[in-house]
Scaffold this motif. Structure first.
Motif, mmCIF file in Angstrom:
data_model
loop_
_atom_site.group_PDB
_atom_site.id
_atom_site.type_symbol
_atom_site.label_atom_id
_atom_site.label_comp_id
_atom_site.label_asym_id
_atom_site.label_seq_id
_atom_site.Cartn_x
_atom_site.Cartn_y
_atom_site.Cartn_z
ATOM 1 N N ILE A 1 0.834 -1.206 0.000
ATOM 2 C CA ILE A 1 0.000 0.000 0.000
ATOM 3 C C ILE A 1 0.872 1.261 0.000
ATOM 4 O O ILE A 1 0.615 2.226 -0.723
ATOM 5 N N LEU A 2 1.937 1.223 0.821
ATOM 6 C CA LEU A 2 2.772 2.413 0.991
ATOM 7 C C LEU A 2 3.657 2.701 -0.217
ATOM 8 O O LEU A 2 3.892 3.865 -0.564
ATOM 9 N N ILE A 3 4.185 1.663 -0.870
ATOM 10 C CA ILE A 3 5.105 1.900 -1.997
ATOM 11 C C ILE A 3 4.382 1.991 -3.342
ATOM 12 O O ILE A 3 4.994 2.379 -4.340
ATOM 13 N N GLU A 4 3.110 1.645 -3.363
ATOM 14 C CA GLU A 4 2.367 1.651 -4.631
ATOM 15 C C GLU A 4 2.426 3.002 -5.367
ATOM 16 O O GLU A 4 2.610 3.027 -6.590
ATOM 17 N N PRO A 5 2.274 4.172 -4.676
ATOM 18 C CA PRO A 5 2.310 5.461 -5.389
ATOM 19 C C PRO A 5 3.587 5.703 -6.177
ATOM 20 O O PRO A 5 3.595 6.506 -7.117
ATOM 21 N N LYS A 6 4.685 5.037 -5.798
ATOM 22 C CA LYS A 6 5.952 5.233 -6.504
ATOM 23 C C LYS A 6 6.008 4.478 -7.828
ATOM 24 O O LYS A 6 6.910 4.699 -8.642
ATOM 25 N N PHE A 7 5.067 3.585 -8.041
ATOM 26 C CA PHE A 7 5.068 2.780 -9.273
ATOM 27 C C PHE A 7 3.672 2.815 -9.929
ATOM 28 O O PHE A 7 2.953 1.818 -9.967
ATOM 29 N N PRO A 8 3.259 3.996 -10.426
ATOM 30 C CA PRO A 8 1.909 4.139 -10.988
ATOM 31 C C PRO A 8 1.661 3.267 -12.217
ATOM 32 O O PRO A 8 0.519 2.945 -12.524
ATOM 33 N N ARG A 9 2.733 2.881 -12.898
ATOM 34 C CA ARG A 9 2.566 2.062 -14.114
ATOM 35 C C ARG A 9 2.128 0.641 -13.780
ATOM 36 O O ARG A 9 1.610 -0.080 -14.634
ATOM 37 N N TYR A 10 2.345 0.205 -12.535
ATOM 38 C CA TYR A 10 2.030 -1.177 -12.141
ATOM 39 C C TYR A 10 0.823 -1.216 -11.194
ATOM 40 O O TYR A 10 0.770 -2.020 -10.268
ATOM 41 N N LEU A 11 -0.127 -0.350 -11.449
ATOM 42 C CA LEU A 11 -1.294 -0.234 -10.581
ATOM 43 C C LEU A 11 -2.091 -1.536 -10.526
ATOM 44 O O LEU A 11 -2.470 -2.006 -9.447
ATOM 45 N N ALA A 12 -2.337 -2.156 -11.692
ATOM 46 C CA ALA A 12 -3.125 -3.405 -11.742
ATOM 47 C C ALA A 12 -2.401 -4.527 -11.005
ATOM 48 O O ALA A 12 -3.028 -5.320 -10.283
ATOM 49 N N LEU A 13 -1.077 -4.588 -11.155
ATOM 50 C CA LEU A 13 -0.290 -5.624 -10.486
ATOM 51 C C LEU A 13 -0.370 -5.464 -8.975
ATOM 52 O O LEU A 13 -0.562 -6.444 -8.234
ATOM 53 N N PHE A 14 -0.230 -4.235 -8.495
ATOM 54 C CA PHE A 14 -0.303 -3.983 -7.055
ATOM 55 C C PHE A 14 -1.698 -4.308 -6.522
ATOM 56 O O PHE A 14 -1.842 -4.834 -5.415
ATOM 57 N N SER A 15 -2.739 -3.977 -7.293
ATOM 58 C CA SER A 15 -4.113 -4.258 -6.856
ATOM 59 C C SER A 15 -4.319 -5.753 -6.675
ATOM 60 O O SER A 15 -4.891 -6.202 -5.665
ATOM 61 N N THR A 16 -3.855 -6.545 -7.644
ATOM 62 C CA THR A 16 -3.976 -8.004 -7.546
ATOM 63 C C THR A 16 -3.197 -8.543 -6.357
ATOM 64 O O THR A 16 -3.674 -9.413 -5.600
ATOM 65 N N LEU A 17 -1.969 -8.023 -6.161
ATOM 66 C CA LEU A 17 -1.131 -8.450 -5.043
ATOM 67 C C LEU A 17 -1.787 -8.142 -3.703
ATOM 68 O O LEU A 17 -1.782 -8.980 -2.784
ATOM 69 N N GLN A 18 -2.395 -6.961 -3.585
ATOM 70 C CA GLN A 18 -3.012 -6.552 -2.322
ATOM 71 C C GLN A 18 -4.226 -7.413 -1.980
ATOM 72 O O GLN A 18 -4.431 -7.782 -0.819
#
Length: 387
Positions: free
Chosen positions: A45-62
């Motif tokens: 959640i905290l590092i996600e803003p630093k990688f906006p291009r991988y938004l879908a990947l972070f959402s799935t991971l979370q």
């Protein structure tokens, strides 16, 4: 600021509360895996803003990490985490209502499957499941409404910004036209004066016979520069709540002498004494006197200038009608353009200045004309509130 507090402060605190309560109650399957799932979930959640291009990947991971956190904790309190994460996904991904509803049902289905793995199945459980799905539906609809309102507000801001930029471009274009026109108009009298001075200098002529001509050209340049400066925006602090009838009475007194001198008649009729507008009185007098003088000069034979004051919804309406020669259709669209004039000795700035002053007062000015029948100028000014 709200989202930063929600996802970067409230969410980590709630995960910490889940970890603490799970370990304290001794319900977790594995302390280490529970802590790893919770810490990794918060980290993503905290590092996600630093990688906006991988938004879908972070959402799935979370979503995956939350499922594991729920599995290891075996606490129904994780439901709040699912709702918070669902709101985050809906705000981040622009979805239609049906897709957003489907996403909400998927997230709650995952929660329900994990919940059923450690709780017995009975009638109350099924009612609880139904309640969870209805809650998720309500959350989805509320968030979609907020998202649509935000999008609409952003669209309005963008439209306002575009309008402001368009207005600035038009203003700069107008200033360019004014500067070019003023330079052109001033160059002619300067050339005449320069020619007389050079001629008198080379031949030692006495320029006294041309004093009046030279003085007239200097006056013309002065008139042009003074009228050009009238385009300066009136000071809003000079605007007062003034009775429009009082303003028109002043105009009548100022123009009556010229009307009699030219053999014309001026009628002020159909006035409403209860109309008040916020205005710069001097500027508005300038507009109305200019309009009536134009009307008087437009009548070659004895004629009549009629001034009317009325109310139309939220506007005070001033009509100035003459019985003069009228204006050609081809000229009607140009009469408010700077330096356009049909007069031999006109500067072409009078009506442009009048239009700008009226617009600065939040009003409009329109014209209708028929050849050999006359012209009517209509000025609309927003009414002011009388305390």
């Amino acid at each position: 600021m709200f989202f930063r507090l929600m996802y970067h402060v409230v969410l980590p605190l709630y995960v910490g509360f889940i970890l603490l309560s799970t370990i304290s109650l001794g319900k977790d399957l594995n302390h280490v895996l529970l802590i790893i799932a919770g810490v990794t979930f918060i980290g993503s959640i905290l590092i996600e803003p630093k990688f906006p291009r991988y938004l879908a990947l972070f959402s799935t991971l979370q979503v995956t990490l939350l499922v594991f956190l729920h599995w290891f904790s075996q606490l129904n309190w994780c439901y709040s985490l699912y709702i918070i994460l669902l709101s985050k996904l809906l705000f981040q991904h622009t979805l239609k209502v049906m897709k957003a509803t489907f996403l909400g049902f998927v997230v709650i289905t995952l929660y329900t499957m994990i919940r059923l793995s450690y709780t017995p199945s009975h009638l109350s459980s099924f009612f609880a499941i139904a309640s969870d799905f209805l809650t998720s539906l309500a959350v989805v609809l509320i968030i979609q409404y907020i998202v649509e309102m935000e999008q609409q507000k952003n669209r309005l801001k963008e439209e306002k910004l575009r309008d402001e930029m368009r207005f600035e471009n038009e203003k700069m274009k107008l200033l360019g036209e004014l500067a070019a026109g003023l330079a052109h108009e001033i160059r002619n009298p300067l050339a005449i004066i320069q020619g007389f001075l050079q001629h008198s200098k080379t031949r030692s002529f006495n320029i006294e016979p041309w004093y009046e001509l030279i003085y007239g050209e200097v006056e013309r340049m002065n008139s042009l520069t003074v009228e050009f400066l009238q385009f300066a925006k009136p000071n809003p602090s000079a605007f007062d709540l003034i009775q429009v009838h009082h303003c028109l009475e002043k105009v009548r007194l100022l123009t009556e002498t010229k009307s009699i001198h030219l053999g014309h008649r001026m009628i002020y009729t159909e006035f409403n004494e209860n109309l008040f507008c916020r205005m710069d009185l001097d500027k508005m007098l300038q507009v109305l006197v200019n309009m009536i003088n134009n009307a008087l000069e437009a009548m070659d034979n004895k004629g009549t200038v009629t001034v009317k004051l009325s109310k139309d919804t939220q506007d005070a309406v001033i009509e100035i009608q003459d019985t003069g020669r009228g204006i050609h259709d081809k000229d009607l669209q140009d009469i408010f353009h700077p330096f356009f004039t049909t007069k031999t000795n006109g500067t072409g700035l009078g009506l442009s200045i009048c239009q700008k002053i009226v617009q600065d007062h939040g009003g409009t000015i329109q014209v209708k004309s028929k050849l050999q029948q006359g012209t009517t100028f209509t000025i609309r000014l927003p009414l002011g509130d009388v305390a």
